[in-house]
Design a protein around this motif. Structure first.
Motif, PDB file in Angstrom:
ATOM      1  N   HIS A   1       6.251  -0.846   0.698  1.00  0.00           N
ATOM      2  CA  HIS A   1       5.691   0.026  -0.342  1.00  0.00           C
ATOM      3  C   HIS A   1       6.679   0.145  -1.496  1.00  0.00           C
ATOM      4  O   HIS A   1       7.671   0.882  -1.384  1.00  0.00           O
ATOM      5  CB  HIS A   1       5.394   1.421   0.246  1.00  0.00           C
ATOM      6  N   PRO A   2       6.413  -0.570  -2.597  1.00  0.00           N
ATOM      7  CA  PRO A   2       7.282  -0.391  -3.769  1.00  0.00           C
ATOM      8  C   PRO A   2       7.039   0.991  -4.372  1.00  0.00           C
ATOM      9  O   PRO A   2       5.899   1.331  -4.688  1.00  0.00           O
ATOM     10  CB  PRO A   2       6.815  -1.504  -4.718  1.00  0.00           C
ATOM     11  N   MET A   3       8.114   1.758  -4.514  1.00  0.00           N
ATOM     12  CA  MET A   3       7.966   3.102  -5.093  1.00  0.00           C
ATOM     13  C   MET A   3       8.068   2.990  -6.613  1.00  0.00           C
ATOM     14  O   MET A   3       8.976   3.540  -7.246  1.00  0.00           O
ATOM     15  CB  MET A   3       9.049   4.035  -4.543  1.00  0.00           C
ATOM     16  N   ALA A   4       7.165   2.210  -7.148  1.00  0.00           N
ATOM     17  CA  ALA A   4       7.175   1.923  -8.585  1.00  0.00           C
ATOM     18  C   ALA A   4       5.745   1.733  -9.014  1.00  0.00           C
ATOM     19  O   ALA A   4       4.975   1.085  -8.312  1.00  0.00           O
ATOM     20  CB  ALA A   4       7.946   0.633  -8.853  1.00  0.00           C
ATOM     21  N   GLY A   5       5.397   2.288 -10.140  1.00  0.00           N
ATOM     22  CA  GLY A   5       4.027   2.091 -10.611  1.00  0.00           C
ATOM     23  C   GLY A   5       3.825   2.828 -11.912  1.00  0.00           C
ATOM     24  O   GLY A   5       4.763   3.386 -12.490  1.00  0.00           O
ATOM     25  N   THR A   6       2.592   2.783 -12.373  1.00  0.00           N
ATOM     26  CA  THR A   6       2.214   3.528 -13.577  1.00  0.00           C
ATOM     27  C   THR A   6       0.805   4.046 -13.328  1.00  0.00           C
ATOM     28  O   THR A   6       0.213   3.783 -12.280  1.00  0.00           O
ATOM     29  CB  THR A   6       2.180   2.626 -14.835  1.00  0.00           C
ATOM     30  N   GLU A   7       0.264   4.721 -14.334  1.00  0.00           N
ATOM     31  CA  GLU A   7      -1.107   5.228 -14.210  1.00  0.00           C
ATOM     32  C   GLU A   7      -2.134   4.153 -14.578  1.00  0.00           C
ATOM     33  O   GLU A   7      -3.328   4.389 -14.493  1.00  0.00           O
ATOM     34  CB  GLU A   7      -1.284   6.475 -15.090  1.00  0.00           C
TER      35      GLU A   7
ATOM     36  N   GLY B   1       0.797  -1.229   0.000  1.00  0.00           N
ATOM     37  CA  GLY B   1       0.000   0.000   0.000  1.00  0.00           C
ATOM     38  C   GLY B   1       0.829   1.278   0.000  1.00  0.00           C
ATOM     39  O   GLY B   1       1.926   1.322   0.543  1.00  0.00           O
ATOM     40  N   SER B   2       0.244   2.337  -0.567  1.00  0.00           N
ATOM     41  CA  SER B   2       0.929   3.625  -0.676  1.00  0.00           C
ATOM     42  C   SER B   2       0.895   4.415   0.625  1.00  0.00           C
ATOM     43  O   SER B   2       1.535   5.469   0.710  1.00  0.00           O
ATOM     44  CB  SER B   2       0.270   4.454  -1.777  1.00  0.00           C
ATOM     45  N   THR B   3       0.105   3.974   1.599  1.00  0.00           N
ATOM     46  CA  THR B   3       0.040   4.659   2.899  1.00  0.00           C
ATOM     47  C   THR B   3       0.382   3.632   3.975  1.00  0.00           C
ATOM     48  O   THR B   3      -0.062   2.489   3.905  1.00  0.00           O
ATOM     49  CB  THR B   3      -1.368   5.236   3.148  1.00  0.00           C
TER      50      THR B   3
HETATM   51  O1  LIG Z   1       2.896   6.625 -12.275  1.00  0.00           O
HETATM   52  C1  LIG Z   1       3.376   7.405 -11.446  1.00  0.00           C
HETATM   53  O2  LIG Z   1       3.829   8.512 -11.773  1.00  0.00           O
HETATM   54  C2  LIG Z   1       3.409   7.052 -10.021  1.00  0.00           C
HETATM   55  O3  LIG Z   1       3.543   7.930  -9.202  1.00  0.00           O
HETATM   56  C3  LIG Z   1       3.297   5.610  -9.630  1.00  0.00           C
HETATM   57  C4  LIG Z   1       3.100   5.381  -8.172  1.00  0.00           C
HETATM   58  C5  LIG Z   1       1.838   5.516  -7.619  1.00  0.00           C
HETATM   59  C6  LIG Z   1       1.632   5.248  -6.271  1.00  0.00           C
HETATM   60  C7  LIG Z   1       2.681   4.877  -5.476  1.00  0.00           C
HETATM   61  O4  LIG Z   1       2.457   4.629  -4.191  1.00  0.00           O
HETATM   62  C8  LIG Z   1       3.959   4.732  -5.997  1.00  0.00           C
HETATM   63  C9  LIG Z   1       4.160   4.978  -7.356  1.00  0.00           C
END
Ligand SMILES: O=C(O)C(=O)Cc1ccc(O)cc1
Ligand SMILES: NC(=O)C1=CN([C@@H]2O[C@H](COP(=O)(O)OP(=O)(O)OC[C@H]3O[C@@H](n4cnc5c(N)ncnc54)[C@H](O)[C@@H]3O)[C@@H](O)[C@H]2O)C=CC1
Length: 302
Positions: free
Chosen positions: A132-138, A108-110
């Motif tokens: 919390h992996p600081m990795a993601g996409t939209e 989770g992000s929180t």
């Molecule tokens: O896509 C993006 O720019 C993000 O910011 C991805 C992301 C979203 C939420 C998180 O908790 C961590 C990474």
């Protein structure tokens, strides 16, 4: 195990259970498929039958189980991968069925909220190590994931005081095998950091899109037509998942509001400099932005 995340020897976990299988859960499942060092068996559960059917089609899990209480049975690691607002109910459902000695984690992000929602229901013989992996996409959903998502990105662990060191080390190793650099901090510090680097930027992106959308129809047409500028970068993050971001905002309320107040003050100061023609102030702000961008590029996090 080498630092490159290459597998060596037995998998870390015998039975890994992922609850919620969207972007993050399905990326973990794919990583486990491609990398023998994570888990021998991957069990997946999610809320809707459509998602479970899609996971079966994609073939990214060994066992697909609708009932989370059944899914966690016999798992030596369970990772909560649903929006953070779902954790309390999920935990109520699975707590009595977690195996003794099991490691319970999340993505989770929180992090203050996960301590609040999970810890009171935690059986005494289950080890809780939030991450919390600081990795993601939209993008969201099981089709959005990919096995390399976590490579070269940070993963933050927030082990509660008194957490079992062996369990923390196993979760650390799990994320290393996903290709991440792992750091630890307390939940309150985590929530402040992500409020400024992640949650506030999303709040601003949603807001600027809303503001543009409120403009008269004629202007809005021109906005969309000529959006190949700063606005376009905001629209990428503004296209993120509704449930996930509603839950993030509601579960990091204090830190987000504090950062928003600071941001609003600073934005007003820049607006004031524009009004009064204070070129030095404006240049200083632009230079600071450029400097931060340069340092992110140097750290390979841009
Ligand atoms: O896509 C993006 O720019 C993000 O910011 C991805 C992301 C979203 C939420 C998180 O908790 C961590 C990474
Ligand atoms: N999207 C991102 O870039 C990142 C997200 N996170 C965190 O990871 C978690 C998952 O996010 P995503 O994978 O992006 O979301 P997603 O929307 O892609 O997937 C969420 C999954 O959880 C399921 N779900 C929803 N409510 C549920 C419930 N009550 N019980 C069981 N399953 C439920 C959904 O059906 C879906 O399969 C969230 O807590 C988010 O804060 C962390 C880092 C990055």
């Amino acid at each position: 195990m080498s630092d490159s995340g290459e597998p060596s020897g037995a998998p870390l976990f015998e039975r890994l259970c992922l609850l919620g299988i969207g972007l993050i859960g399905s990326s973990l499942a794919r990583r486990a498929r491609e990398h023998g060092g994570l888990a021998r068996t991957v069990v997946v559960s999610s809320r809707t039958e459509a998602t479970l059917a899609r996971v079966r089609e994609l073939g990214i899990a060994d066992v697909v189980e609708a009932d989370p209480a059944e899914a966690v049975r016999g798992a030596d690691c369970v990772i909560l991968c649903a929006p953070v607002g779902a954790n309390a109910a999920l935990m109520r459902r699975i707590a009595p069925h977690l195996a003794p000695g099991c490691i319970l984690s999340d993505v989770g992000s929180t992090k203050g909220s996960v301590l609040r929602d999970v810890q009171p229901l935690l059986p005494g013989d289950v080890h809780f190590v939030p991450a919390h992996p600081m990795a993601g996409t939209e993008f969201s959903g099981p089709d959005a994931g990919f096995a390399t998502l976590f490579e070269g990105r940070y993963c933050i662990l927030t082990p509660p005081p008194g957490a079992d060191p062996a369990a923390v080390e196993k979760v650390r190793e799990f994320w290393r095998r996903c290709g991440s650099m792992v750091e630890s901090m307390d939940a309150a510090t985590h929530d402040k950091v992500v409020a400024i680097v992640s949650h506030l930027p999303h709040l601003i992106a949603f807001t600027i899109c809303g503001t543009a959308d409120d403009l008269a129809a004629e202007t809005r047409e021109a906005v969309l037509k000529f959006a190949a500028s700063g606005f376009r970068d905001f629209t990428r993050i503004a296209s993120s998942d509704v449930d996930m971001w509603r839950d993030v905002f509601l579960n990091n309320r204090e830190a987000l509001l504090e950062m928003l107040a600071r941001f609003s003050e600073d934005a007003h100061a820049l607006g004031r400099a524009v009004r009064w023609g204070q070129a030095d102030f404006i240049e200083d702000r632009i230079r600071r932005g450029r400097k931060i961008r340069r340092s992110l590029i140097e750290r390979r996090q841009a």
